[in-house]
Write a protein that holds these residues in place. Structure first.
Motif, PDB file in Angstrom:
ATOM      1  N   PRO A  89       0.838  -1.211   0.000  1.00 53.77           N
ATOM      2  CA  PRO A  89       0.000   0.000   0.000  1.00 53.77           C
ATOM      3  C   PRO A  89       0.868   1.254   0.000  1.00 53.77           C
ATOM      4  O   PRO A  89       1.930   1.287   0.622  1.00 53.77           O
ATOM      5  N   ARG A  92       0.185   7.321   2.724  1.00 51.57           N
ATOM      6  CA  ARG A  92      -0.792   8.397   2.523  1.00 51.57           C
ATOM      7  C   ARG A  92      -0.401   9.607   3.359  1.00 51.57           C
ATOM      8  O   ARG A  92      -0.271   9.512   4.573  1.00 51.57           O
ATOM      9  N   LYS A 134     -10.236  -3.133   0.407  1.00 55.96           N
ATOM     10  CA  LYS A 134      -9.487  -2.895   1.648  1.00 55.96           C
ATOM     11  C   LYS A 134      -8.769  -1.555   1.604  1.00 55.96           C
ATOM     12  O   LYS A 134      -8.761  -0.805   2.605  1.00 55.96           O
ATOM     13  N   GLU A 135      -8.182  -1.218   0.461  1.00 58.13           N
ATOM     14  CA  GLU A 135      -7.472   0.060   0.345  1.00 58.13           C
ATOM     15  C   GLU A 135      -8.445   1.232   0.431  1.00 58.13           C
ATOM     16  O   GLU A 135      -8.170   2.239   1.101  1.00 58.13           O
ATOM     17  N   ASP A 137     -11.303   1.317   1.941  1.00 54.23           N
ATOM     18  CA  ASP A 137     -11.791   1.414   3.319  1.00 54.23           C
ATOM     19  C   ASP A 137     -10.810   2.154   4.228  1.00 54.23           C
ATOM     20  O   ASP A 137     -11.221   2.786   5.204  1.00 54.23           O
ATOM     21  N   THR A 138      -9.525   2.056   3.909  1.00 54.32           N
ATOM     22  CA  THR A 138      -8.515   2.696   4.762  1.00 54.32           C
ATOM     23  C   THR A 138      -8.184   4.122   4.335  1.00 54.32           C
ATOM     24  O   THR A 138      -7.406   4.802   5.015  1.00 54.32           O
ATOM     25  N   LEU A 139      -8.758   4.576   3.205  1.00 52.78           N
ATOM     26  CA  LEU A 139      -8.466   5.936   2.748  1.00 52.78           C
ATOM     27  C   LEU A 139      -9.044   6.961   3.715  1.00 52.78           C
ATOM     28  O   LEU A 139     -10.197   6.848   4.130  1.00 52.78           O
ATOM     29  N   PRO A 140      -8.272   8.000   4.060  1.00 56.56           N
ATOM     30  CA  PRO A 140      -8.848   9.080   4.862  1.00 56.56           C
ATOM     31  C   PRO A 140      -9.775   9.935   3.994  1.00 56.56           C
ATOM     32  O   PRO A 140      -9.614  10.009   2.778  1.00 56.56           O
ATOM     33  N   SER A 169     -18.438   0.921   1.302  1.00 54.20           N
ATOM     34  CA  SER A 169     -17.388   1.851   1.740  1.00 54.20           C
ATOM     35  C   SER A 169     -17.952   3.201   2.171  1.00 54.20           C
ATOM     36  O   SER A 169     -17.320   3.931   2.930  1.00 54.20           O
TER      37      SER A 169
END
Length: 373
Positions: A89, A92, A134-135, A137-140, A169
């Motif tokens: 990943p 960020r 998954k990516e 979901d983790t994005l701010p 999401s």
């Protein structure tokens, strides 16, 4: 830093990339360049770097690091396409309002004006859907860009599965696409899934042969997108050697007829493309990459001068991005997209409008300077 890697994928920033690389090397840092343009302009890029990565970096980056640690960087590293499973990943940075993801690489179309296949190849490769979800979901933040060249290219069923998986999401997103998939038997299911996944707006690339007109089937596809609450933006290429002056005016008429925002660009022959080789005998600013921004006429034309094309371009830009038109289109966005779609539209169009006006003012100043000299 011991080693600095810079991506040179936006050609208009290439002079900045080179200046920055030169400044860092003067301070004793080693610099590696990569991306679309260093891949296409390998020898030029090498003049400003200790090493150039040609193609995709994942397959050779470990080798670059090891060679740098040993003080034995090679001048060129040749990446190769790999499966897109289990990618690390990206880091960020905090404070960014928009983050980006990609879900595939490659393009089978191989349009002669596009640089995508030069870097990623003609074969489509997809990331596993669960890894994309998954990516995301983790994005701010609440918004993100899907930077795929075409969000539903090649496999419409896979796109539907991806959008269905992204439904949970609760994030909104923008992307790039075409109208072919919308016209398939799965078109309605595709648009429904895309809308439910959070798609607010889709930037539609218009093929190079466009001359201010559009086939009826494509107009119907745009109307269908609007019916599903997805705001289409049409990117139109103008000023080709085969264009006449009427194509500029027809662009404004098309925006009115379809009720959409059109973002026009003057044709850019990107290095590494078939079009660049075809237009090379006619280029006016070859190697002056700061002008390759879609707002400058870069080659001679059998009917119109560079100044005439640029003047026509800015005339329709100022018309298409007038406050009257921007707010008129705001009211045309379906209520089903409210409020996120309307907010995102303003957040996108006003900076672009401001940038276009700045470019026009700069163009006017340069025109006056040329007349005086």
């Amino acid at each position: 830093a011991d080693l600095v890697g810079i991506c040179g994928s936006r050609i208009v920033t290439l002079p900045w990339v080179y200046r920055t690389a030169d400044a860092l090397r003067k301070r004793g840092m080693r610099v590696v360049l990569g991306g679309f343009n260093p891949t296409a302009l390998q020898e030029e890029a090498k003049e400003h770097a200790d090493a150039v990565v040609i193609g995709e970096a994942e397959s050779v980056w470990n080798e670059v690091i090891e060679d740098a640690q040993r003080g034995k960087l090679k001048p060129f590293y040749y990446g190769r396409p790999l499966p897109l499973d289990n990618l690390p990943p990206p880091l960020r940075l905090q404070g960014y309002k928009f983050h980006a993801i990609f879900t595939m690489r490659g393009c089978p179309s191989h349009c002669k004006f596009c640089a995508v296949t030069g870097l990623y190849g003609k074969t489509l490769r997809y990331r596993p859907i669960e890894e994309v979800v998954k990516e995301v979901d983790t994005l701010p933040g609440k918004f993100y860009w899907n930077t795929d060249g075409n969000v539903w290219a090649g496999n419409v069923k896979r796109a539907i599965d991806l959008f269905t998986a992204l439904k949970g999401s609760k994030k909104k997103w923008f992307g790039f696409g075409d109208l072919k998939a919308v016209g398939t038997p799965l078109g309605d299911e595709l648009l429904k899934a895309a809308k439910e996944s959070g798609l607010l707006s889709l930037w539609l690339g218009c093929e190079e042969k466009f001359s201010g007109e559009m086939e009826k089937s494509k107009e119907e596809a745009i109307k269908k997108m609007k019916d599903y609450g997805i705001d289409p933006i049409l990117a139109v290429i103008l000023g080709k050697r085969t264009d006449n002056s009427d194509a500029f005016e027809r662009t404004v008429q098309l925006a009115d007829r379809l009720g959409i925002m059109i973002h026009p660009f003057l044709l850019v022959p990107y290095p590494g493309t078939e079009l660049y080789e075809e237009y090379k005998p006619f280029l006016l600013k070859d190697g002056q990459w700061e002008f390759y921004d879609g707002a400058h006429a870069l080659f001679s034309h059998p009917q119109m001068s560079a100044e005439q094309r640029e003047e026509k371009f800015f005339a329709i830009v100022l018309e298409l991005f007038s406050l009257k038109r921007v707010f008129k289109h705001l009211l045309e966005i379906p209520l089903s997209a409210f409020p996120a779609g309307h907010f995102a539209f303003l957040m996108r169009e006003f900076p672009i409008r401001r940038g276009m006006k700045m470019a026009y003012q700069k163009w006017l100043q340069n025109s006056k300077s040329q007349i005086q000299s």
